[in-house]
Design an enzyme around this catalytic site. Sequence first.
Site, PDB file in Angstrom:
ATOM      1  CG  ASN A  10       7.005  -8.582 -21.725  1.00  0.00           C
ATOM      2  OD1 ASN A  10       7.979  -7.974 -22.180  1.00  0.00           O
ATOM      3  ND2 ASN A  10       6.266  -9.404 -22.459  1.00  0.00           N
ATOM      4  CE  LYS A  12       3.689  -7.218 -24.017  1.00  0.00           C
ATOM      5  NZ  LYS A  12       2.381  -7.533 -24.563  1.00  0.00           N
ATOM      6  CG  HIS A  97       5.155 -12.865 -24.852  1.00  0.00           C
ATOM      7  ND1 HIS A  97       4.452 -12.214 -25.839  1.00  0.00           N
ATOM      8  CD2 HIS A  97       4.717 -12.359 -23.671  1.00  0.00           C
ATOM      9  CE1 HIS A  97       3.618 -11.351 -25.263  1.00  0.00           C
ATOM     10  NE2 HIS A  97       3.760 -11.424 -23.958  1.00  0.00           N
ATOM     11  CD  GLU A  99       3.439  -9.096 -27.622  1.00  0.00           C
ATOM     12  OE1 GLU A  99       4.562  -8.743 -27.223  1.00  0.00           O
ATOM     13  OE2 GLU A  99       2.380  -8.751 -27.057  1.00  0.00           O
ATOM     14  CD  GLU A 169       1.316 -13.144 -20.978  1.00  0.00           C
ATOM     15  OE1 GLU A 169       1.228 -12.084 -20.352  1.00  0.00           O
ATOM     16  OE2 GLU A 169       2.048 -13.286 -21.967  1.00  0.00           O
ATOM     17  N   GLY A 175      -2.949  -6.856 -24.342  1.00  0.00           N
ATOM     18  CA  GLY A 175      -2.913  -5.530 -24.945  1.00  0.00           C
ATOM     19  C   GLY A 175      -4.261  -5.051 -25.461  1.00  0.00           C
ATOM     20  CB  SER A 215      -5.892  -6.506 -20.258  1.00  0.00           C
ATOM     21  OG  SER A 215      -5.743  -6.406 -21.663  1.00  0.00           O
TER      22      SER A 215
HETATM   23  P1  13P Z   1      -0.694  -6.471 -21.469  1.00  0.00           P
HETATM   24  O1  13P Z   1      -0.588  -6.446 -19.966  1.00  0.00           O
HETATM   25  O2  13P Z   1      -0.284  -5.199 -22.116  1.00  0.00           O
HETATM   26  O3  13P Z   1      -2.011  -7.002 -21.920  1.00  0.00           O
HETATM   27  O4  13P Z   1       0.394  -7.542 -21.976  1.00  0.00           O
HETATM   28  C1  13P Z   1       0.435  -8.777 -21.369  1.00  0.00           C
HETATM   29  C2  13P Z   1       1.680  -9.449 -21.797  1.00  0.00           C
HETATM   30  O5  13P Z   1       1.839  -9.775 -22.956  1.00  0.00           O
HETATM   31  C3  13P Z   1       2.711  -9.669 -20.782  1.00  0.00           C
HETATM   32  O6  13P Z   1       3.691 -10.536 -21.245  1.00  0.00           O
END
Ligand code: 13P
Length: 252
Positions: A10, A12, A97, A99, A169, A175, A215
């Site tokens: 992803n 982002k 997701h 976010e 997740e 992150g 992560s």
């Molecule tokens: P990170 O791998 O940067 O922690 O993000 C995970 C994520 O949100 C994947 O959709």
Amino acid sequence: MATKTYIVGNWKMHCSPAEASLLVNRLVTDVKRVSSDTVVVLCPPVLDLTTVRSELRGHDRFSIGVQNIYPMDEGAFTGETSAAMVKGLVEYAIVGHSERRHVFGEKDGLIAQKVSASMRNGLTPILCVGETKTDHANGHAKQVVFDQLEAGTSLLTEEELHDLIIAYEPVWAIGTGENAEAKDVAGMFARIREWFETKYSKTISQAIPILYGGSVNGGNAKMYLDLDDCNGCLVGGASTNYKDFAKIIEAV
Ligand code: 13P
């Protein structure tokens, strides 16, 4: 039993089309081995989809997904993209997701409609679930995840569940560099499978691929991929680093 392993990147809100072209080019050159049952899914911003599609021509182990879709197929929805519009370019859609839930305030009802719109348009939804740090600290992780599963699958038929992917997740692990411990991930995966078995059947519970995200990097991916019940990883930050992402793909 789910038989494939999914390594999903992803990106982002990163990469212009020129950067996307370079990243995919470097990645497919750098990856030495994609194991036979592995599907790599790149989820770039919508702006990059045609570029990524053309860079991946001839690389049939790589697929493409979108990071979000709008539930309606078309209409006056400024700034949105529908599953109907991208279905010729992608095979997967990330839905719910954290976010989208926490930055954009998406609620379970909308997420259920997005899951349903993905299915209706022939895209495989990757439904994300996971608890916040507060939920985690208060011992509410299981209930939060169960509520998200209940809502997220509420508009699907039993038949459609065979084409659903779940990504666990934990929000606090996204992150932050604070990846979840393998034993805790295994525990949540077992609970997710129990939920599907109780509500539907053992067959469905065993067939649904469950991924871990939060992560994940080239150094820790194998720890999750080695779990009995783990069918892959959903990777954020490390997916825009082609060397790290290649390591994750090769860890399967
Ligand atoms: P990170 O791998 O940067 O922690 O993000 C995970 C994520 O949100 C994947 O959709």
